[in-house]
Design a protein around this motif. Structure first.
Motif, mmCIF file in Angstrom:
data_model
loop_
_atom_site.group_PDB
_atom_site.id
_atom_site.type_symbol
_atom_site.label_atom_id
_atom_site.label_comp_id
_atom_site.label_asym_id
_atom_site.label_seq_id
_atom_site.Cartn_x
_atom_site.Cartn_y
_atom_site.Cartn_z
ATOM 1 N N PRO A 712 0.960 -1.172 0.015
ATOM 2 C CA PRO A 712 0.129 0.030 0.085
ATOM 3 C C PRO A 712 0.931 1.320 -0.074
ATOM 4 O O PRO A 712 1.984 1.284 0.396
ATOM 5 C CB PRO A 712 -0.848 -0.039 1.430
ATOM 6 N N VAL A 713 0.148 2.273 -0.521
ATOM 7 C CA VAL A 713 1.117 3.675 -0.397
ATOM 8 C C VAL A 713 0.131 4.623 0.303
ATOM 9 O O VAL A 713 -1.189 4.807 0.254
ATOM 10 C CB VAL A 713 1.210 4.268 -1.879
ATOM 11 N N GLN A 714 0.737 5.323 1.060
ATOM 12 C CA GLN A 714 -0.160 6.081 2.033
ATOM 13 C C GLN A 714 -0.061 7.698 1.981
ATOM 14 O O GLN A 714 1.397 8.173 1.421
ATOM 15 C CB GLN A 714 0.091 6.074 3.749
ATOM 16 N N ARG A 774 -1.167 -4.641 -9.452
ATOM 17 C CA ARG A 774 0.151 -3.976 -9.696
ATOM 18 C C ARG A 774 0.557 -2.897 -8.549
ATOM 19 O O ARG A 774 -0.161 -2.413 -7.956
ATOM 20 C CB ARG A 774 0.109 -3.305 -11.151
ATOM 21 N N ASN A 775 1.908 -2.625 -8.836
ATOM 22 C CA ASN A 775 2.299 -1.346 -8.033
ATOM 23 C C ASN A 775 1.898 -0.198 -8.407
ATOM 24 O O ASN A 775 2.251 0.119 -9.691
ATOM 25 C CB ASN A 775 3.842 -1.733 -7.872
ATOM 26 N N LEU A 776 1.411 0.493 -7.579
ATOM 27 C CA LEU A 776 1.132 2.104 -8.285
ATOM 28 C C LEU A 776 2.691 3.030 -8.080
ATOM 29 O O LEU A 776 3.213 2.901 -7.115
ATOM 30 C CB LEU A 776 0.271 2.759 -7.231
ATOM 31 N N THR A 777 2.725 3.843 -9.164
ATOM 32 C CA THR A 777 3.759 4.716 -8.980
ATOM 33 C C THR A 777 3.478 5.963 -8.530
ATOM 34 O O THR A 777 2.108 6.339 -8.313
ATOM 35 C CB THR A 777 4.371 5.098 -10.399
ATOM 36 N N ASP A 778 4.300 6.871 -7.856
ATOM 37 C CA ASP A 778 4.072 8.190 -7.524
ATOM 38 C C ASP A 778 3.360 8.815 -8.289
ATOM 39 O O ASP A 778 2.519 9.743 -7.886
ATOM 40 C CB ASP A 778 5.552 8.852 -6.994
ATOM 41 N N GLU A 779 3.647 9.185 -9.694
ATOM 42 C CA GLU A 779 3.144 9.855 -10.530
ATOM 43 C C GLU A 779 1.648 9.657 -10.443
ATOM 44 O O GLU A 779 0.856 10.481 -10.485
ATOM 45 C CB GLU A 779 3.749 9.746 -11.936
ATOM 46 N N GLU A 780 1.291 8.379 -10.715
ATOM 47 C CA GLU A 780 0.119 7.806 -10.730
ATOM 48 C C GLU A 780 -0.727 8.305 -9.551
ATOM 49 O O GLU A 780 -1.879 8.940 -9.731
ATOM 50 C CB GLU A 780 -0.050 6.349 -10.900
ATOM 51 N N GLN A 785 -4.560 11.766 -6.686
ATOM 52 C CA GLN A 785 -5.045 12.871 -5.670
ATOM 53 C C GLN A 785 -5.289 14.079 -6.215
ATOM 54 O O GLN A 785 -6.208 14.686 -5.171
ATOM 55 C CB GLN A 785 -3.610 12.635 -4.846
ATOM 56 N N GLU A 786 -4.769 14.474 -7.054
ATOM 57 C CA GLU A 786 -4.788 15.928 -7.559
ATOM 58 C C GLU A 786 -6.330 16.128 -7.994
ATOM 59 O O GLU A 786 -7.194 16.915 -7.701
ATOM 60 C CB GLU A 786 -3.999 16.233 -8.547
#
Ligand SMILES: [Zn+2]
Lengths: 801, 338
Positions: A712-714, A774-780, A785-786
């Motif tokens: 997960p990415v938080q 799949r793994n999410l990238t920071d850019e995604e 979020q934007e």
């Protein structure tokens, strides 16, 4: 029922100890609850005879007695005035400690040497009688130990006789049980009263106007009776079994009642108008003053014994004051009757009277035994009180006893008991209980129970008798065949267990309160008018006003439990109860019984300790508890709606609990004013739920949901919002707008005050992004979020902090 | 060059002797074995040696390099080991200090005992059924062969709500409800709250009972003994002495009271067993034919047995509680013991 071992021995041979007899009776169904050994301490008190008697030379009222003590004569000073030459009396020799503790010594009194003391019954603690020196039977040999001479040693057995065994409310009935079990002979007393003079029909008469209520009435007439003190043995025996001796006439009626189980009543014949008896039911409004001095108001179903004009006894319950035997009585009418049990019981219950007589009549006495008991008492009375018994009994017997016959099979007896007792043995057991048994072909036999056993009417009654005498312990022990189906706990029970497990695991103690409640616990809760909980079901005969009706809510009692615990200085009270409330239903006789689950929390979440600060419980502990509880039943995300209706709760901090728009209860902080009423000095949080709404979900199907295995990415997000905005408004909006990749949104901080401007609040959320594949990238994530914020901020009128 | 190598080794071991942290060891490693260190320099100058000398010194150089690496590793390991030990020594705490406790919950003892009783009978095929606590006279008395105006009713002092409406005095009302609704065979257990107007140290106006009954064809008294024997042996001890003795309940015949040997005095007699050596545990008996008739069964077709246990009584015995009122006072110091 109390009996003594020595008394029993008059009717059946007993070599066993009192304890052995107690065990035997208990094993026969006559539970002996008490076995008291009576062993008066009378060493040194001997029998003696007065040889001569002289007034003391100088001291008035004192007598110098010369006593024969078997071996030698002794001189004894005596102050009592009832002693005469030739009397047999007890003598305490010097050195004797009499029961009161006083030690008798040889002394010289006013110049005369006295070697002992003549004793009264009171001084020896044998009775209350202290009128003078105790008199022993005139044929008593001097020089014996008093205890032996009077057979004072005995054992008193207290027997709990069950309502089906009126026959055992008599010493003979108990003796019969011993005789049957031990296969010994029952020796009944020989009764042959000597009749003299005219026929009793000339002196009196008996008329029964209510034969259903009084199927038999036996009267016997005695003349020339001298009412006085009963002999020592009779007074002593009655005292041992708990009856107060009164006079020789009344004592005899009591003795015979205890011996045979037939209550008797003695009337002063001369106080009966026209010297006759009429048995009839009462007239409405009629009254009688009973022996205890109470005036009793009667109704039509009460049965009365009357003379020519007025009632003289409440039949089978209590005698009347005006016809009582007194010191001047010379003519006695002795009543020995059978009264219909239910009528006696109704009258006794209504008037609140239970006597030795009514107790026996309402359990049904032996109708065939009335005359025998009257004869037994008459014979004893003439021997103890003198006088003569008039010829012939007044025996009116409109409804004779009809014996019942039971036909049965030995094999059936054995099938029901699981035994294999031979037929002969079965018949033997029944015969020993005085049943009339007729053997028939093969398996069959017929039984006629005796008239004193009203409990024996059908096959099962006889089976029980076989089992009793055969012995329950001798019946083999088998298990029924195992059932084919498997029994699992029922859903309702599992739901109860689950709720208890969750709450106990969360730190709650389970309480069990009475189902009774009172106005003090209900009214303060302030349920609105018209609410069914404000009109509880009252009890007709409550123990107290505080327990005057059935509870309609668990809350009042729980708050009381909290208050009581706080008074005991118990702290940190987390309690729950799972129990029924009772709600009246219009048009229905029975109230609705609804299971409720309620809990209270007061005090601290953690106790202050060396390694942890204390923290007061707050409303979110309550909410968390509810969340855990409901989630155990598969309910995620219930609604907690502010409601004005729960008036026992703090309006700013409470509400209704809803699941899918259905209200299932309420929860919140206790209203401060109710806190005061219950004298609770700290905040209390509580909930009450309808248990059915949880229980119905215990069997819901469960299905596995795959979870994302990618990391997960938080991202944290602090929003500055208007102060009036609620968390639920914010989170609802967030959930609505969130990307499918958002798996969790958690509030981790709530803040008001600088630098956040006045009228605003800051809520900080942690948002978890996770994609199952799949793994999410920071850019995604930044992009997502934007876009999210682009809609969220204007939607909430918020900006980022 | 050989001398150079040996001197290097000497120098490193000396320097290591005063190194006391991981970082110092790493620093030495870079200093001596790094790309700009003396060893690299020596190895580089190897190419200037003669063909004969090169392999000899090459071997030596590699050997020294390995030795230096081992020395450095050994030192580092020793330092780490010491560090660990130091930490372990420092982290020693007083384990006798009290733990951090969550709030302490507890089941009410009556719940625990009820659960145990149910578990035993579930194992023998009994299912749990509940019934109403406010009841009609018919279900509580009349159908159970307690006729009106019969002294048997004195055995149970009754709370009334209205004429013929009462608080049940036993859970035996479930017998009547069940028998009216079903056809045998069945084995049913009915736990629940019951009421009698009575209040002292051994009587409470409200208490709890478990009633059980089994109805089938050809049920015998010896089976009643069997089931109740298993029950007592499971709930108490496998060798508990048992005594069945005749008694009277209007709705059973033959009726039996079941006593267990007093486990407090082992039969010698004490205060709890009123010096008898026995403790009354159960009332039981074969279901009375009149009860079968009142629900429309033919007593020639069916037989059965029933029994009743007082939960408070069992709990008082099991936990040594001497006052029945404690169960309903709900004092936290009582509740947290179970
Ligand atoms: Zn004991």
């Amino acid at each position: 029922m109390q009996v003594t071992l020595e008394w029993l021995k008059k009717y059946v041979e007993i070599e066993e100890s009192a304890q052995e007899i107690a065990d035997l009776l208990t094993q026969q169904g006559l539970e002996v609850s008490e076995c008291v050994s009576v062993r008066p301490h009378l060493q040194g008190v001997i029998t003696s005879r007065v040889v001569s008697l002289e007034p003391h030379p100088s001291s008035q009222g004192l007598w110098v007695c010369r006593m024969d003590t078997g071996k030698e004569d002794r001189t004894v000073l005596c102050g009592a005035q009832n002693v005469a030459v030739g009397d047999c009396v007890p003598l305490a020799v010097p050195g004797t400690a009499i029961p009161g503790g006083k030690v008798i010594e040889a002394t010289t009194l006013h110049g005369v040497f006295s070697e002992g003391m003549l004793c009264s019954e009171l001084e020896l603690e044998l009775s209350e009688d202290h009128v003078g020196i105790m008199k022993l039977p005139s044929d008593t040999l001097p020089g014996q130990e008093l205890g032996r001479a009077l057979a004072l040693e005995d054992d008193v057995l207290g027997i709990e006789v069950t309502p089906n065994r009126p026959d055992c409310l008599s010493v003979i009935g108990v003796a019969r049980e011993i005789a049957a079990k031990k296969q010994r002979e029952l020796r009944l007393p020989k009764i042959s009263p000597e009749e003299q003079g005219p026929s009793s029909a000339e002196a009196s008469s008996v008329q029964i106007l209510a034969p259903e209520a009084c199927p038999r009435y036996v009267g016997r007439v005695l003349e020339g009776v001298r009412v006085g003190l009963s002999p020592f043995w009779l007074r002593r025996l009655l005292s041992l079994v708990g009856l107060r001796p009164i006079n020789n006439v009344v004592d005899v009626t009591n003795f015979v009642m205890l011996e045979w189980g037939q209550p008797l009543h003695a009337f002063d014949l001369d106080r009966l108008e026209e010297n006759r008896i009429v048995v009839r039911t009462a007239r409405h409004g009629e009254t009688i003053t009973t022996l205890d001095g109470e005036e009793r108001k009667l109704i039509r179903e009460d049965l009365l014994i009357c003379d020519a004009h007025r009632p003289v006894a409440l039949a089978g319950v209590m005698g009347g004051l005006e016809s009582e035997i007194g010191d001047g009585t010379t003519r006695v009418l002795l009543e020995s009757a059978f009264f219909e049990p239910r009528g006696i019981r109704r009258t006794g219950k209504r008037l609140g009277i239970s006597t030795e007589a009514s107790y026996r009549f309402e359990r049904e006495i032996d109708r065939e035994g009335c005359l025998r008991a009257a004869d037994r008492a008459s014979e004893m009375m003439t021997s103890l009180a003198g006088g003569r018994l008039l010829a012939g009994a007044l025996d009116v017997y409109p409804i004779p006893y009809r014996p019942s016959n039971v036909r049965m099979k030995a094999s059936k007896v054995n099938r029901l008991l699981g035994t294999s007792i031979e037929k002969e043995k079965i018949l033997g057991y029944l015969t020993s209980l005085e049943m009339d048994v007729r053997d028939e072909e093969g398996d069959v036999f017929e039984v006629t129970p005796p008239s004193f056993r009203p409990d024996l009417r059908m096959e099962m009654d006889i089976v029980e008798e076989v089992a009793r005498i055969y012995g329950y312990d001798a019946i083999p022990t088998h298990l029924p065949e195992a059932p084919v189906s498997v029994v699992l706990a029922e859903p309702e029970r599992r739901a109860e267990e689950l709720a208890r497990d969750v709450l106990v695991g969360t730190g709650f103690c389970e309480v069990v309160n009475y189902s009774f409640s009172g106005p003090d616990l209900l009214e303060p809760l302030g349920f609105p008018d018209g609410d069914v909980r404000t009109v509880p079901v009252p009890l007709q005969n409550p123990l107290s006003e505080a327990q005057g009706f059935l509870r309609t809510t668990l809350v009042g009692l729980l708050l009381d439990t909290v208050a009581r615990n706080l008074r005991q200085r118990n702290r940190d009270l987390w309690f729950f109860e799972l129990g029924r409330v009772f709600l009246p239903c219009a048009d229905q006789v029975l109230p609705e019984e609804r299971k409720m689950l309620a809990g209270v929390m007061a005090g601290r979440r953690y106790t202050e300790r060396w390694n942890q600060p204390d923290a007061e419980v707050d409303v979110f502990d309550l909410k968390g508890t509810l969340e855990v509880l409901l989630e155990a039943f598969g309910i995620r995300g219930f609604e907690w709606n502010r409601s004005e209706q729960v008036s026992c709760l703090h309006p700013g901090c409470s509400g209704d609990i809803l699941i899918n728009t259905t209200k299932i209860g309420y929860a919140g902080k206790l209203h401060p004013s109710i806190q005061e009423v219950f004298e609770i000095e700290e905040d209390v949080y509580l909930f009450e739920l309808e248990f059915e709404s949880l229980a119905s979900r215990v069997d819901r199907p469960k299905e596995y949901r795959p979870y994302a295995r990618r990391p997960p990415v938080q991202r944290d997000l602090a929003l500055v919002l208007d102060e009036a905005m609620t968390y639920s408004q914010v989170i609802e909006k967030m959930r609505e707008l969130a990307d499918p990749g958002v798996t969790e949104i958690e509030l981790f901080d709530l803040y008001r005050g600088p630098p956040v401007s006045e009228g605003k609040q800051s809520m900080a959320f942690r948002i978890t992004y996770q994609d199952p594949s799949r793994n999410l990238t920071d850019e995604e994530i930044n992009r997502i979020q934007e876009a999210f914020l682009g809609q969220l901020l204007p939607g909430l009128g918020a900006h980022l902090r | 060059m050989r001398e150079q190598l040996l001197a290097l080794k000497e120098e490193v071991s000396k320097a290591l002797g005063s190194a006391s942290t991981d970082q110092e060891v790493d620093q030495l490693r870079t200093q001596y074995l790094g790309r700009k260190g003396p060893l690299t320099k020596i190895l580089r100058s190897m190419k200037d040696l003669s063909e004969e000398e090169r392999p000899l010194l090459g071997n030596l150089a590699n050997q020294i390099k390995q030795e230096l690496a081992d020395l450095l590793d050994g030192r580092r390991e020793k330092i780490r080991d010491e560090e660990r030990r130091r930490k372990l020594r420092q982290e020693r705490i007083d384990i006798s200090l009290p733990g951090r406790l969550p709030s302490r919950g507890g089941y009410h003892p009556l719940t625990t005992v009820t659960r145990e009783i149910i578990a035993v009978f579930q194992g023998m095929g009994f299912e749990v059924v509940e019934g109403p606590e406010v009841e009609l006279d018919f279900y509580n008395f009349e159908a159970l062969n307690f006729p009106r105006d019969h002294p048997a009713r004195d055995m149970q002092d009754t709370f009334y709500v209205a004429e013929d409406v009462l608080l049940r005095t036993h859970t035996s009302n479930v017998q009547i409800h069940t028998m009216k609704a079903r056809t045998p065979p069945f084995r049913v257990l009915a736990p629940g709250t019951v009421y009698r107007c009575d209040s002292d140290t051994t009587h409470s106006p409200m208490f709890h009972q478990v009633e059980g009954f089994l109805v089938d064809r050809e049920v015998s008294f010896s089976q009643l003994k069997g089931v109740l024997t298993v029950f007592c042996q499971t709930l108490f001890t496998p060798d508990v002495p048992l005594r069945f003795r005749p008694s009277y309940f209007p709705f059973t015949e033959p009726s039996a009271e079941v006593d267990i040997g007093c486990f407090l005095c082992r039969g010698g007699g004490c205060r709890v067993c009123s010096q008898t050596g026995w403790l009354e545990i159960l009332g039981s008996g074969m279901i009375h034919p009149e009860v079968f008739r009142s629900v429309g069964y033919d007593p020639d077709d069916y037989t059965g047995f029933a029994f009743g246990v007082g939960i408070e009584r069992i709990a008082m015995l099991k936990y040594g509680i001497d006052d029945i009122r404690l169960f309903f006072e709900n004092d936290q110091r009582f509740l947290q013991q179970f």
